[in-house]
Enzyme design. Structure first.
Site, PDB file in Angstrom:
ATOM      1  N   GLU A 244       0.823  -1.225   0.000  1.00  0.00           N
ATOM      2  CA  GLU A 244       0.000   0.000   0.000  1.00  0.00           C
ATOM      3  C   GLU A 244       0.849   1.264   0.000  1.00  0.00           C
ATOM      4  O   GLU A 244       0.626   2.200   0.769  1.00  0.00           O
ATOM      5  CB  GLU A 244      -0.974  -0.022   1.186  1.00  0.00           C
ATOM      6  CG  GLU A 244      -1.989  -1.145   1.088  1.00  0.00           C
ATOM      7  CD  GLU A 244      -2.980  -1.184   2.243  1.00  0.00           C
ATOM      8  OE1 GLU A 244      -2.790  -0.455   3.231  1.00  0.00           O
ATOM      9  OE2 GLU A 244      -3.946  -1.967   2.145  1.00  0.00           O
TER      10      GLU A 244
ATOM     11  N   GLU B   7      -5.072  -8.763   0.100  1.00  0.00           N
ATOM     12  CA  GLU B   7      -5.914  -8.506   1.269  1.00  0.00           C
ATOM     13  C   GLU B   7      -7.354  -8.311   0.811  1.00  0.00           C
ATOM     14  O   GLU B   7      -7.614  -7.638  -0.194  1.00  0.00           O
ATOM     15  CB  GLU B   7      -5.464  -7.250   2.027  1.00  0.00           C
ATOM     16  CG  GLU B   7      -4.099  -7.331   2.666  1.00  0.00           C
ATOM     17  CD  GLU B   7      -3.736  -6.068   3.433  1.00  0.00           C
ATOM     18  OE1 GLU B   7      -4.649  -5.245   3.702  1.00  0.00           O
ATOM     19  OE2 GLU B   7      -2.556  -5.879   3.763  1.00  0.00           O
TER      20      GLU B   7
END
Length: 400
Positions: A187, A328
């Site tokens: 991220e 995720e």
């Protein structure tokens, strides 16, 4: 995951526990240069259902990694065995390094921390599971000790530190076979939501290229290892669309890999719609076509949206031989507001896994170790008990 709210962490102010473990011998390691080859479709099929060991090796206290700093117990072989017994074939282990990386020019990683990472990897690897390890919290401005900051003016230092860190990590694991996958970062973006900006995206692309080149040059099985690459904030639109993502070249990979095959995977995350999956509120507790209360269901992000998003990754990458990993996904427990909520969490998990399979991707559930209100947990990490068998069943059925 990124922000504290997105992980629904309880900020336990536990004392730093320094875990030192000697490197273990691996009877199952392949010899250098003998990693078996696997096509893109086969590696995804072999990875099966995935699970994240979240909020453990990426946890930190005062800028130093500490697997118990966020209130979870030390990771054990028994926990990983329980996860495997539940049917999971892949475990993603988020890892932070932070201030355990020493000063330049060598940027030496604390050997005790590297040994502990290896020990936890071995818990899964020695059981025949696929294992993903990354550089997780080092790129978050909100984390003390973070340094992998794409809009920092210190890019020369950042890139040198990044290269040296991955050089050491790669050397540590160079003889592990293809069951170990490296993920360059997690991220990574400026921390400001909205369209990607330049030159930050260029720096992210640069980190990915440095990662691939560094891993490959360490030799052994790293020359043919699958490597997982994220775009801006692992966002599907910003990775598949015309926002600046650049696939790294792979010029140093083993010549034993056919030119028609790839050894690079693409990392994306999926938490849409966020008002159902992550917002700490009881307003939206249902999801999908089986929802019974329209007022409790988000106005967007349902099955058709999920399908369209993952089709983008298929069209952009899978059709060109680059597997996609939804590293995720998941949704938080809101059953204290709606007793039927966990049914919709299971429906959501099933849909993500099934849609990922449809479009040639693997999916790895985000488990942050928290159970009860706003938790993502599927297991109790102290007792090893399964806490949401219905969600695990839904994940497994999504692969059938």
């Amino acid at each position: 995951m990124a922000r504290t709210t997105r992980k629904t962490r309880v900020a336990f102010l536990a004392a730093l526990l320094a875990v030192a473990a000697s490197a273990s011998g691996l009877a199952t390691q392949a010899s250098a240069g003998t990693a078996p080859r696997s096509s893109a479709s086969q590696i995804v099929a072999d990875m099966g259902a995935g699970w994240n060991l979240g909020n453990q090796l990426e946890a930190n206290a005062n800028g130093y990694p500490s697997e118990t700093a966020w209130g979870l117990p030390t990771v054990t072989q028994a926990l990983i065995d329980k996860v495997k017994a539940a049917g999971f074939k892949t475990i993603r282990i988020p890892v932070s390094y932070l201030n355990d990386i020493g000063a330049g020019p060598n940027y030496t990683i604390n050997s005790s921390w590297l040994n502990r990472i290896q020990q936890v990897v071995d818990y899964a690897y020695n059981r025949g599971l696929y294992v993903l390890i990354n550089m997780h919290g080092d790129g978050y401005k909100s984390v003390t000790g973070s340094w992998l900051i794409c809009d920092s003016s210190a890019q020369t230092t950042i890139k040198a530190r990044y290269q040296k860190a991955w050089q050491q990590i790669s050397a540590k694991f160079q003889n592990y076979d293809q069951h170990l996958i490296f993920e360059s970062m997690n991220e990574e973006f400026t921390g400001q939501y909205g369209n990607p900006t330049q030159p930050c995206y260029s720096n992210i692309n640069g980190y990915n290229q440095t990662f691939v080149d560094t891993v490959r040059k360490t030799g052994g099985n790293n020359s043919a290892r699958w490597l997982l690459i994220p775009g801006w904030n692992t966002n599907i639109d910003y990775t598949t669309g015309n926002y600046g993502f650049a696939l790294p070249t792979d010029q140093y990979r083993s010549s034993s890999i056919p030119g028609s095959e790839q050894r690079i995977m693409i990392s994306v995350h999926y938490y849409d719609p966020w008002d159902f999956t992550g917002t700490d509120s009881g307003a939206i507790t249902q999801w999908g076509r089986a929802a019974t209360n329209p007022a409790k269901k988000s106005t967007w992000g349902q099955e058709d949206y999920l399908d369209a998003q993952l089709k983008k990754t298929y069209d952009k990458f899978v059709t060109k031989g680059y597997p996609v990993v939804v590293g995720e996904y998941g949704s938080i427990d809101k059953s204290s507001f709606d007793s039927s909520s966990n049914k919709y969490r299971a429906d959501y998990a099933h849909a993500v896994v099934a849609t990922a399979k449809k479009y040639g991707a693997a999916a790895v559930y985000w488990d942050n170790g928290a159970n009860g209100q706003y938790g993502f947990g599927l297991f109790d990490r102290k007792s090893y008990a399964v806490t949401h068998q219905e969600i695990i069943n839904a994940i497994m059925s999504g692969l059938r």
